[in-house]
Design an enzyme around this catalytic site. Structure first.
Site, PDB file in Angstrom:
ATOM      1  N   SER A 267       0.829  -1.204   0.000  1.00 45.62           N
ATOM      2  CA  SER A 267       0.000   0.000   0.000  1.00 45.62           C
ATOM      3  C   SER A 267       0.861   1.251   0.000  1.00 45.62           C
ATOM      4  O   SER A 267       2.074   1.197   0.222  1.00 45.62           O
ATOM      5  CB  SER A 267      -0.912   0.015   1.218  1.00 45.62           C
ATOM      6  OG  SER A 267      -0.174   0.470   2.337  1.00 45.62           O
ATOM      7  N   LYS A 268       0.192   2.361  -0.235  1.00 45.54           N
ATOM      8  CA  LYS A 268       0.860   3.663  -0.351  1.00 45.54           C
ATOM      9  C   LYS A 268       1.528   4.105   0.948  1.00 45.54           C
ATOM     10  O   LYS A 268       2.381   4.979   0.933  1.00 45.54           O
ATOM     11  CB  LYS A 268      -0.165   4.724  -0.762  1.00 45.54           C
ATOM     12  CG  LYS A 268      -0.449   4.731  -2.251  1.00 45.54           C
ATOM     13  CD  LYS A 268      -1.197   5.985  -2.658  1.00 45.54           C
ATOM     14  CE  LYS A 268      -2.680   5.806  -2.488  1.00 45.54           C
ATOM     15  NZ  LYS A 268      -3.516   6.781  -3.126  1.00 45.54           N
ATOM     16  N   ARG A 269       1.093   3.515   2.065  1.00 43.40           N
ATOM     17  CA  ARG A 269       1.673   3.899   3.363  1.00 43.40           C
ATOM     18  C   ARG A 269       3.188   3.832   3.336  1.00 43.40           C
ATOM     19  O   ARG A 269       3.875   4.599   3.982  1.00 43.40           O
ATOM     20  CB  ARG A 269       1.210   2.931   4.459  1.00 43.40           C
ATOM     21  CG  ARG A 269      -0.142   3.131   5.032  1.00 43.40           C
ATOM     22  CD  ARG A 269      -0.431   1.996   6.014  1.00 43.40           C
ATOM     23  NE  ARG A 269      -0.293   0.672   5.377  1.00 43.40           N
ATOM     24  CZ  ARG A 269       0.524  -0.284   5.780  1.00 43.40           C
ATOM     25  NH1 ARG A 269       1.282  -0.119   6.838  1.00 43.40           N
ATOM     26  NH2 ARG A 269       0.591  -1.435   5.137  1.00 43.40           N
TER      27      ARG A 269
END
Ligand code: GLU
Length: 500
Positions: A267-269
């Site tokens: 994910s973008k995290r």
């Protein structure tokens, strides 16, 4: 060709079927790559189909972006929408689901006529009540529609009255296990009661994913469906539709998820996940393809770096791992550096330059010469992992960005520093030409050493501060040949002014 085809198929045809509702995620690009590699390895065709029936979320903008990313990666398709005109290209057009609605309607009508599907007139309230009932039972229960019992004539009469209905696929009589020989996961068994009578067409006539996917895969003669693991549960419904239509089924392979280093879904995290972002960050498409290939697949000789041609030659599904593939960002950077540095200096300069321009870096006027450009690339290459790294490296050559860092204070406080800097300045001033070679620098440094009578860090740290404004960083011996006399004087004067 090293694969067998299911009955009813004559050649390998794979597809990538993105929904244009956002950017091209690296997980999606990996699916596209695997489909392309598999098709090409088996002399087959790779198709790009656009799954845009979710009209609220699909945009032309997203489609263009995805296509641009695939073109950048060189994931070229044989059929689908044309990358430039976005018009259909291929014998099974249209390739956009939004333009195939009449086809789905026809198939739905056929299923209804054969008793495999039925019109369901349940209202929202009735559906909600039925869902509540099912939830309370808390077992493998599913929504049941009273309209399943209706005859087609009854339903048609209701439609004639202007009532709207969804079309549901009838599952009650399908009491058996469905077996899937997944090409990646092995045998998967689905009990048919995993699903209830599911919707094919919504009341506004829009088809649902599972339905159009089957219709299109059949009509586009897709022999192998390689897609993300998250679609595995959908496969049961899809197998039921194939069976209902008496259509030959393709072979399926469900590719494991791409995970972050904490083994959560990527994910973008943790950083970029969009191909477009990797492009902007200065990754090379060849490196991204190579890296994506290793997200689940492995080279038979354990090699890490290989070309697209080699991948095509060697790609087989028995080497695709069923467990999740970790996206190691450090390794990706390392791999990109291998690709970047393997190129000739001219190519690297051409890649780097736009980043410097965009960052507003002012280079010495010598930077207009090819010799300077090549020398600069040779100097910075060992530190360059991704193209954006170039900004910080070349910035050290921009006088307008010259600053004396706090780290320099220690060296500036040493007793002999002033003598070192003054001698350095005099030597630069006395230099006969506007530019310097590495040998010139060494000679000047030696002259400072004798002139100021210092050695070791007392010598080189103040000089570094006078050149780059800090005591650590790229070797000044390599930087000075990229700088001008005037620039070096401007800098040393600033440092001397600070010293007072
Ligand atoms: N549009 C679907 C997706 O993007 C395609 C799934 C499939 O390949 O069947 O996930």
């Amino acid at each position: 060709m090293s694969v067998t085809l299911n009955p009813g198929f004559t050649e390998v045809r794979t597809r990538f079927a993105p929904s244009p509702t956002g950017y091209l995620h690296v997980g999606g690009a990996r699916s596209a790559l695997f489909n392309l590699l598999f098709a090409k390895h088996n002399n087959g065709k790779f198709i790009l189909r656009i799954e845009d029936t979710d009209q609220a979320r699909s945009t032309e903008e997203s489609l263009k972006m995805m296509i641009q990313d695939m073109v950048w990666l060189g994931l070229n398709w044989d059929e689908g929408v044309d990358p430039v005109t976005l018009k259909d290209m291929g014998a099974y057009a249209p390739y956009r689901q939004s333009q195939r609605l009449d086809i789905y309607k026809k198939v739905a009508d056929e299923l209804i006529a054969n008793g495999k599907a039925y019109y369901c007139f349940m209202t929202d309230e009735e559906l909600e009540a039925e869902r509540a009932r099912v939830k309370a039972i808390n077992q493998n229960a599913h929504v049941e529609s009273p309209y399943e019992m209706w005859t087609l004539d009854q339903a048609k009469a209701e439609l004639a009255k202007g009532k709207t209905a969804v079309v549901r696929f009838r599952t009650k009589h399908l009491r058996k296990d469905y077996l899937l020989n997944d090409l990646i996961r092995g045998e998967v068994r689905f009990p048919s009661d995993m699903v209830g009578d599911f919707v094919l067409l919504r009341s506004d006539g829009m088809p649902v994913y599972n339905f159009c996917c089957v219709v299109d895969d059949y009509m586009m003669k897709i022999s192998h469906v390689l897609r993300a693991e998250e679609h595995l549960p959908n496969t049961l419904r899809q197998l039921m539709i194939y069976e209902g239509m008496n259509w030959p089924t393709p072979q399926f392979g469900h590719i494991s998820l791409v995970l972050d280093d904490d083994r959560q879904k990527l994910s973008k995290r943790k950083g970029a996940v969009a191909c477009d972002q990797f492009m902007k960050d200065g990754y090379l498409p060849e490196a991204l393809n190579n890296f994506m290939a290793l997200l689940g697949w492995s080279h038979p000789e354990g090699k890490e770096i290989f070309s697209m041609d080699e991948m095509i030659k060697l790609f087989t599904l028995d080497r695709v791992n069923a467990s999740g593939a970790v996206f190691d960002r450090v390794k990706f950077k390392w791999m990109n550096a291998q690709y970047l540095r393997a190129q000739d200096s001219q190519t690297i300069w051409n890649q780097v330059k736009p980043y410097l321009v965009a960052a507003g870096i002012h280079l010495p006027k010598e930077a207009g010469d090819a010799a300077w450009q090549m020398k600069s690339v040779e100097t910075f290459k060992p530190k360059l992992e991704i193209l954006t790294d170039a900004v910080a490296l070349y910035q050290s050559l921009d006088d307008s960005k010259f600053e004396i860092s706090d780290e320099s204070n220690e060296a500036l406080g040493w007793e002999p520093t002033k003598a070192v800097l003054t001698t350095w300045k005099n030597q630069i001033e006395a230099h006969a030409t506007e530019t310097f070679t590495e040998a010139d620098f060494v000679a000047i440094e030696n002259a400072v050493k004798t002139g100021a009578n210092v050695k070791g860090k007392n010598l080189f740290m103040p000089i570094r501060v006078a050149v780059i404004g800090k005591p650590h960083g790229t070797e000044v011996k390599l930087l000075v040949p990229l700088m001008t006399k005037q620039s070096l004087l401007t800098r040393v004067n600033k440092v001397l002014a600070k010293l007072g």
